[in-house]
Design a protein around this motif. Structure first.
Motif, PDB file in Angstrom:
ATOM      1  N   VAL A 121       0.861  -1.184   0.000  1.00 57.91           N
ATOM      2  CA  VAL A 121       0.000   0.000   0.000  1.00 57.91           C
ATOM      3  C   VAL A 121       0.898   1.235   0.000  1.00 57.91           C
ATOM      4  O   VAL A 121       1.902   1.286   0.723  1.00 57.91           O
ATOM      5  CB  VAL A 121      -0.998  -0.018   1.188  1.00 57.91           C
ATOM      6  CG1 VAL A 121      -0.282  -0.103   2.530  1.00 57.91           C
ATOM      7  CG2 VAL A 121      -1.893   1.208   1.167  1.00 57.91           C
ATOM      8  N   TYR A 122       0.557   2.176  -0.855  1.00 56.13           N
ATOM      9  CA  TYR A 122       1.321   3.434  -0.939  1.00 56.13           C
ATOM     10  C   TYR A 122       0.376   4.561  -0.528  1.00 56.13           C
ATOM     11  O   TYR A 122      -0.427   5.031  -1.316  1.00 56.13           O
ATOM     12  CB  TYR A 122       1.827   3.605  -2.371  1.00 56.13           C
ATOM     13  CG  TYR A 122       2.636   4.871  -2.638  1.00 56.13           C
ATOM     14  CD1 TYR A 122       3.325   5.533  -1.629  1.00 56.13           C
ATOM     15  CD2 TYR A 122       2.742   5.385  -3.921  1.00 56.13           C
ATOM     16  CE1 TYR A 122       4.067   6.674  -1.885  1.00 56.13           C
ATOM     17  CE2 TYR A 122       3.488   6.528  -4.194  1.00 56.13           C
ATOM     18  CZ  TYR A 122       4.143   7.165  -3.171  1.00 56.13           C
ATOM     19  OH  TYR A 122       4.884   8.301  -3.425  1.00 56.13           O
ATOM     20  N   PRO A 123       0.450   4.968   0.740  1.00 57.75           N
ATOM     21  CA  PRO A 123      -0.467   5.998   1.230  1.00 57.75           C
ATOM     22  C   PRO A 123       0.107   7.406   1.069  1.00 57.75           C
ATOM     23  O   PRO A 123       1.324   7.590   1.043  1.00 57.75           O
ATOM     24  CB  PRO A 123      -0.576   5.647   2.724  1.00 57.75           C
ATOM     25  CG  PRO A 123       0.783   5.119   3.059  1.00 57.75           C
ATOM     26  CD  PRO A 123       1.338   4.474   1.815  1.00 57.75           C
TER      27      PRO A 123
ATOM     28  N   ARG B 228       6.817   4.116   1.219  1.00 57.60           N
ATOM     29  CA  ARG B 228       6.952   5.565   1.372  1.00 57.60           C
ATOM     30  C   ARG B 228       8.159   6.011   0.563  1.00 57.60           C
ATOM     31  O   ARG B 228       9.126   5.270   0.400  1.00 57.60           O
ATOM     32  CB  ARG B 228       7.148   5.941   2.846  1.00 57.60           C
ATOM     33  CG  ARG B 228       5.958   5.610   3.716  1.00 57.60           C
ATOM     34  CD  ARG B 228       4.760   6.472   3.474  1.00 57.60           C
ATOM     35  NE  ARG B 228       4.948   7.829   3.979  1.00 57.60           N
ATOM     36  CZ  ARG B 228       4.047   8.799   3.793  1.00 57.60           C
ATOM     37  NH1 ARG B 228       2.938   8.578   3.114  1.00 57.60           N
ATOM     38  NH2 ARG B 228       4.274  10.007   4.280  1.00 57.60           N
ATOM     39  N   GLY B 229       8.076   7.225   0.075  1.00 56.49           N
ATOM     40  CA  GLY B 229       9.187   7.771  -0.693  1.00 56.49           C
ATOM     41  C   GLY B 229      10.062   8.637   0.197  1.00 56.49           C
ATOM     42  O   GLY B 229       9.558   9.376   1.032  1.00 56.49           O
ATOM     43  N   LEU B 230      11.364   8.524   0.000  1.00 54.51           N
ATOM     44  CA  LEU B 230      12.294   9.393   0.737  1.00 54.51           C
ATOM     45  C   LEU B 230      13.024  10.246  -0.282  1.00 54.51           C
ATOM     46  O   LEU B 230      13.773   9.727  -1.101  1.00 54.51           O
ATOM     47  CB  LEU B 230      13.317   8.557   1.511  1.00 54.51           C
ATOM     48  CG  LEU B 230      12.935   7.988   2.862  1.00 54.51           C
ATOM     49  CD1 LEU B 230      14.155   7.305   3.477  1.00 54.51           C
ATOM     50  CD2 LEU B 230      12.405   9.055   3.803  1.00 54.51           C
TER      51      LEU B 230
ATOM     52  N   GLY C 272      16.038  13.097 -10.436  1.00 53.22           N
ATOM     53  CA  GLY C 272      15.367  14.234 -11.074  1.00 53.22           C
ATOM     54  C   GLY C 272      14.057  14.623 -10.406  1.00 53.22           C
ATOM     55  O   GLY C 272      13.523  15.705 -10.648  1.00 53.22           O
ATOM     56  N   TYR C 273      13.535  13.739  -9.574  1.00 46.02           N
ATOM     57  CA  TYR C 273      12.267  14.047  -8.891  1.00 46.02           C
ATOM     58  C   TYR C 273      12.457  14.360  -7.409  1.00 46.02           C
ATOM     59  O   TYR C 273      11.483  14.538  -6.675  1.00 46.02           O
ATOM     60  CB  TYR C 273      11.292  12.874  -9.017  1.00 46.02           C
ATOM     61  CG  TYR C 273      10.930  12.534 -10.443  1.00 46.02           C
ATOM     62  CD1 TYR C 273      10.560  13.531 -11.337  1.00 46.02           C
ATOM     63  CD2 TYR C 273      10.954  11.219 -10.891  1.00 46.02           C
ATOM     64  CE1 TYR C 273      10.233  13.225 -12.652  1.00 46.02           C
ATOM     65  CE2 TYR C 273      10.621  10.900 -12.205  1.00 46.02           C
ATOM     66  CZ  TYR C 273      10.266  11.918 -13.074  1.00 46.02           C
ATOM     67  OH  TYR C 273       9.945  11.609 -14.359  1.00 46.02           O
ATOM     68  N   SER C 274      13.706  14.439  -6.982  1.00 44.88           N
ATOM     69  CA  SER C 274      13.969  14.603  -5.550  1.00 44.88           C
ATOM     70  C   SER C 274      13.464  15.927  -5.009  1.00 44.88           C
ATOM     71  O   SER C 274      13.197  16.061  -3.819  1.00 44.88           O
ATOM     72  CB  SER C 274      15.463  14.514  -5.270  1.00 44.88           C
ATOM     73  OG  SER C 274      15.920  13.249  -5.619  1.00 44.88           O
TER      74      SER C 274
ATOM     75  N   SER D 297       7.467  18.120  -4.934  1.00 45.09           N
ATOM     76  CA  SER D 297       6.438  17.831  -3.934  1.00 45.09           C
ATOM     77  C   SER D 297       5.114  18.340  -4.478  1.00 45.09           C
ATOM     78  O   SER D 297       5.087  19.247  -5.326  1.00 45.09           O
ATOM     79  CB  SER D 297       6.763  18.511  -2.604  1.00 45.09           C
ATOM     80  OG  SER D 297       6.619  19.901  -2.741  1.00 45.09           O
ATOM     81  N   ALA D 298       4.037  17.774  -3.986  1.00 48.39           N
ATOM     82  CA  ALA D 298       2.715  18.215  -4.431  1.00 48.39           C
ATOM     83  C   ALA D 298       2.518  19.689  -4.088  1.00 48.39           C
ATOM     84  O   ALA D 298       1.890  20.431  -4.854  1.00 48.39           O
ATOM     85  CB  ALA D 298       1.636  17.345  -3.787  1.00 48.39           C
ATOM     86  N   SER D 299       3.070  20.125  -2.976  1.00 50.26           N
ATOM     87  CA  SER D 299       2.860  21.528  -2.595  1.00 50.26           C
ATOM     88  C   SER D 299       3.567  22.476  -3.572  1.00 50.26           C
ATOM     89  O   SER D 299       3.028  23.532  -3.910  1.00 50.26           O
ATOM     90  CB  SER D 299       3.289  21.782  -1.150  1.00 50.26           C
ATOM     91  OG  SER D 299       4.633  21.469  -0.979  1.00 50.26           O
TER      92      SER D 299
HETATM   93  P1  ADP Z   1       3.853  15.428  -0.899  1.00 50.30           P
HETATM   94  O1  ADP Z   1       4.927  15.387   0.136  1.00 50.30           O
HETATM   95  O2  ADP Z   1       4.385  15.636  -2.280  1.00 50.30           O
HETATM   96  O3  ADP Z   1       2.694  16.314  -0.553  1.00 50.30           O
HETATM   97  P2  ADP Z   1       2.362  13.076  -0.077  1.00 50.30           P
HETATM   98  O4  ADP Z   1       2.092  13.646   1.251  1.00 50.30           O
HETATM   99  O5  ADP Z   1       1.204  12.705  -0.910  1.00 50.30           O
HETATM  100  O6  ADP Z   1       3.258  14.005  -1.006  1.00 50.30           O
HETATM  101  O7  ADP Z   1       3.379  11.884   0.060  1.00 50.30           O
HETATM  102  C1  ADP Z   1       3.133  10.550  -0.115  1.00 50.30           C
HETATM  103  C2  ADP Z   1       4.450   9.819  -0.129  1.00 50.30           C
HETATM  104  O8  ADP Z   1       5.121  10.088  -1.369  1.00 50.30           O
HETATM  105  C3  ADP Z   1       5.443  10.211   0.948  1.00 50.30           C
HETATM  106  O9  ADP Z   1       6.150   9.043   1.332  1.00 50.30           O
HETATM  107  C4  ADP Z   1       6.368  11.167   0.257  1.00 50.30           C
HETATM  108  O10 ADP Z   1       7.644  11.185   0.848  1.00 50.30           O
HETATM  109  C5  ADP Z   1       6.422  10.543  -1.103  1.00 50.30           C
HETATM  110  N1  ADP Z   1       6.796  11.485  -2.146  1.00 50.30           N
HETATM  111  C6  ADP Z   1       6.228  12.656  -2.448  1.00 50.30           C
HETATM  112  N2  ADP Z   1       6.852  13.263  -3.487  1.00 50.30           N
HETATM  113  C7  ADP Z   1       7.854  12.433  -3.845  1.00 50.30           C
HETATM  114  C8  ADP Z   1       8.897  12.509  -4.809  1.00 50.30           C
HETATM  115  N3  ADP Z   1       9.044  13.555  -5.614  1.00 50.30           N
HETATM  116  N4  ADP Z   1       9.743  11.481  -4.872  1.00 50.30           N
HETATM  117  C9  ADP Z   1       9.616  10.434  -4.033  1.00 50.30           C
HETATM  118  N5  ADP Z   1       8.691  10.307  -3.093  1.00 50.30           N
HETATM  119  C10 ADP Z   1       7.820  11.290  -2.981  1.00 50.30           C
END
Ligand code: ADP
Length: 166
Positions: free
Chosen positions: A10-12, A94-96, A129-131, A134-136
């Motif tokens: 699951v990817y929340p 989770r993404g780091l 390249g995506y580091s 962020s959605a914000s």
């Molecule tokens: P954001 O931080 O972009 O608002 P979310 O709160 O929806 O995103 O995050 C969901 C998960 O995706 C988290 O584990 C977040 O670290 C990861 N994540 C968000 N943006 C990226 C990215 N550009 N690369 C890798 N992981 C990401």
């Protein structure tokens, strides 16, 4: 934990909206998981702050992954571990992106393990390249009329344009 059978992850997240960084993490997960459920969290400490409603976020993720049969999209409220248990997932993805993500992510992983010892959190790093993404940041650029086509899929870029052009 079940030792055989499909690996369900699951990817929340908030996914407000889904970015290319999120997509990268989801695709990486499908390299080792049999099934991935991308789960839009609808409870947040700042529920009024969303740009898109949870239903819109789910729709956009479905559009983006329309061809990926092993990926499903859902939303959940309440505890992630309860949702994970309900769908038979033992892995939370989770993404780091940077060290700045680490403290919070470690804390969440440890709390979730405390709540349900069978859950494992796996951290994946996106393409470099995506580091920075962020959605914000995407919301911010789009709100100022900037081009977000390098940050989100075309379907999402269109929705952002519609949202800000009113
Ligand atoms: P954001 O931080 O972009 O608002 P979310 O709160 O929806 O995103 O995050 C969901 C998960 O995706 C988290 O584990 C977040 O670290 C990861 N994540 C968000 N943006 C990226 C990215 N550009 N690369 C890798 N992981 C990401």
């Amino acid at each position: 934990m079940t030792e055989t059978g499909p690996i369900v992850a699951v990817y929340p997240g908030s996914f407000d909206p889904i970015t290319l960084g999120h997509e990268d993490i989801a695709r990486r997960t499908l390299r080792f998981a049999d099934r991935l459920v991308v789960a839009v969290a609808t409870t947040s400490s700042q529920p009024k702050k969303g740009l898109f409603s949870p239903d819109e976020r789910v729709e956009m993720i479905r559009e983006v992954f329309a061809d990926e049969k092993r990926l499903e999209v859902d939303s959940f409220s309440g505890l992630l571990v309860e949702f994970a248990r309900g769908i038979g997932a033992h892995f939370v993805i989770r993404g780091l992106r940077a060290v700045s993500d680490f403290d919070y992510e470690l804390q969440m992983a440890q709390v979730n393990q405390e709540l349900w010892p069978e859950i494992e959190t796996l951290f994946l790093t996106p393409d470099v390249g995506y580091s920075f993404l962020s959605a914000s940041i995407v919301r911010e650029v789009a709100s100022l009329g900037g081009d977000v086509s390098n940050f989100v899929s075309p379907q999402v870029a269109t929705r952002l344009r519609e949202r800000f052009e009113g």
